[in-house]
Design a protein around this motif. Structure first.
Motif, PDB file in Angstrom:
ATOM      1  N   GLU A   1     -32.089  -1.690  10.831  1.00  8.45           N
ATOM      2  CA  GLU A   1     -31.283  -2.283  11.890  1.00  8.45           C
ATOM      3  C   GLU A   1     -30.873  -1.243  12.924  1.00  8.45           C
ATOM      4  O   GLU A   1     -30.710  -1.545  14.095  1.00  8.45           O
TER       5      GLU A   1
ATOM      6  N   GLU B   1     -33.062 -10.226  18.553  1.00 10.69           N
ATOM      7  CA  GLU B   1     -31.727 -10.019  18.010  1.00 10.69           C
ATOM      8  C   GLU B   1     -31.427  -8.532  17.871  1.00 10.69           C
ATOM      9  O   GLU B   1     -30.306  -8.081  18.140  1.00 10.69           O
ATOM     10  N   ARG B   2     -32.416  -7.760  17.436  1.00 14.13           N
ATOM     11  CA  ARG B   2     -32.237  -6.304  17.341  1.00 14.13           C
ATOM     12  C   ARG B   2     -31.965  -5.699  18.720  1.00 14.13           C
ATOM     13  O   ARG B   2     -31.114  -4.808  18.859  1.00 14.13           O
TER      14      ARG B   2
ATOM     15  N   ALA C   1     -28.566  -6.425  19.858  1.00 14.51           N
ATOM     16  CA  ALA C   1     -27.624  -5.603  19.090  1.00 14.51           C
ATOM     17  C   ALA C   1     -27.569  -4.189  19.652  1.00 14.51           C
ATOM     18  O   ALA C   1     -26.518  -3.520  19.619  1.00 14.51           O
ATOM     19  N   GLU C   2     -28.692  -3.684  20.191  1.00 11.49           N
ATOM     20  CA  GLU C   2     -28.705  -2.352  20.798  1.00 11.49           C
ATOM     21  C   GLU C   2     -27.686  -2.274  21.937  1.00 11.49           C
ATOM     22  O   GLU C   2     -26.975  -1.281  22.096  1.00 11.49           O
TER      23      GLU C   2
ATOM     24  N   LYS D   1     -25.023  -4.140  22.303  1.00 11.09           N
ATOM     25  CA  LYS D   1     -23.661  -4.226  21.782  1.00 11.09           C
ATOM     26  C   LYS D   1     -23.159  -2.876  21.307  1.00 11.09           C
ATOM     27  O   LYS D   1     -21.991  -2.545  21.440  1.00 11.09           O
ATOM     28  N   ARG D   2     -24.109  -2.094  20.706  1.00  9.34           N
ATOM     29  CA  ARG D   2     -23.722  -0.766  20.236  1.00  9.34           C
ATOM     30  C   ARG D   2     -23.473   0.194  21.370  1.00  9.34           C
ATOM     31  O   ARG D   2     -22.766   1.165  21.219  1.00  9.34           O
TER      32      ARG D   2
END
Length: 231
Positions: free
Chosen positions: A39, A223-224, A227-228, A230-231
């Motif tokens: 992830e 989705e990954r 998520a990048e 969001k980080r």
């Protein structure tokens, strides 16, 4: 004394590994660790990259310039102009098709609709389908095609425009096949690929848009990629 301690330690270790419960614990930890690593890993940036040297505060700094999708200007099923700016702040999936395609296009649209339904109303996701038969696929034809698929709103745009520009951006920028061939069904040879593009217009993945497995991988990578950010 040292030998006795070593023997005791070995027995304890042997006893530990014989226990099914301990094996299950170790396996669980390994799976969790592998999952976290997967992830955390970023999707690659595809395409050629250029190494450039520039000066920062008077000192030379080497950096990589990644392949990006250039600006474009097409017309959507609603009759308005669509440019790269319309996709600013979004990740998007691009593909190439034509409405009268008798081969892979129907499969592609069934699969891309799965993506549409999964990410419907997510303001950070868009879909962009380019017709490679603009002579036939006029704005009204594209609108009817989208309506028949049950597509509403502007999250999924079907675009038409100058044929040469569509073919150029397909082969030169999105790195997929799109060319006329009188011997092919429908008179056109084109890729069944779905291309995942990030918010910086970099290609982050290319997937088989004709299969469930290929599109499952695409949706997982989308989705990954979200998520990048969001980080």
């Amino acid at each position: 004394m040292l030998k006795r301690k070593s023997t005791v330690a070995s027995r304890k270790l042997y006893s530990f590994y014989r226990s099914p419960r301990n094996w299950f614990t170790l396996l669980s930890l390994l799976i969790i660790g592998a999952s976290c690593k997967s992830e955390d890993e970023k999707l690659p940036i595809l395409g050629q990259r250029e190494v450039v040297t520039k000066k920062v505060n008077g000192k030379p700094v080497t950096d990589s310039v990644y392949h990006t999708i250039p600006d474009f200007k097409f017309v959507s099923q609603y009759g308005d102009t669509v440019t790269a700016k319309n996709l600013d702040g979004k990740i998007y999936v691009a593909d190439f098709f034509f409405t009268s395609c008798p081969t892979i296009c129907p499969k592609m649209k069934v699969q891309l609709k799965r993506v549409y339904e999964k990410f419907k109303n997510n303001s950070q996701v868009a879909l962009l389908s380019h017709t490679i038969d603009p002579a036939h696929d006029s704005v009204p034809v594209l609108k009817e095609f989208a309506d028949n698929l049950g597509i509403t709103g502007r999250q999924w745009l079907f675009v038409t425009g100058d044929k040469e520009k569509i073919y150029d951006i397909g082969q030169g920028s999105y790195m997929v096949t799109a060319q006329q061939d009188s011997s092919a069904p429908g008179g056109v040879v084109h890729s069944g690929a779905f291309i995942l593009v990030d918010k910086e217009k970099h290609i982050r993945g290319i997937y088989d848009g004709t299969t469930e497995d290929g599109v499952d991988k695409l949706m997982s990578d989308m989705e990954r990629l979200l998520a990048e950010y969001k980080r």
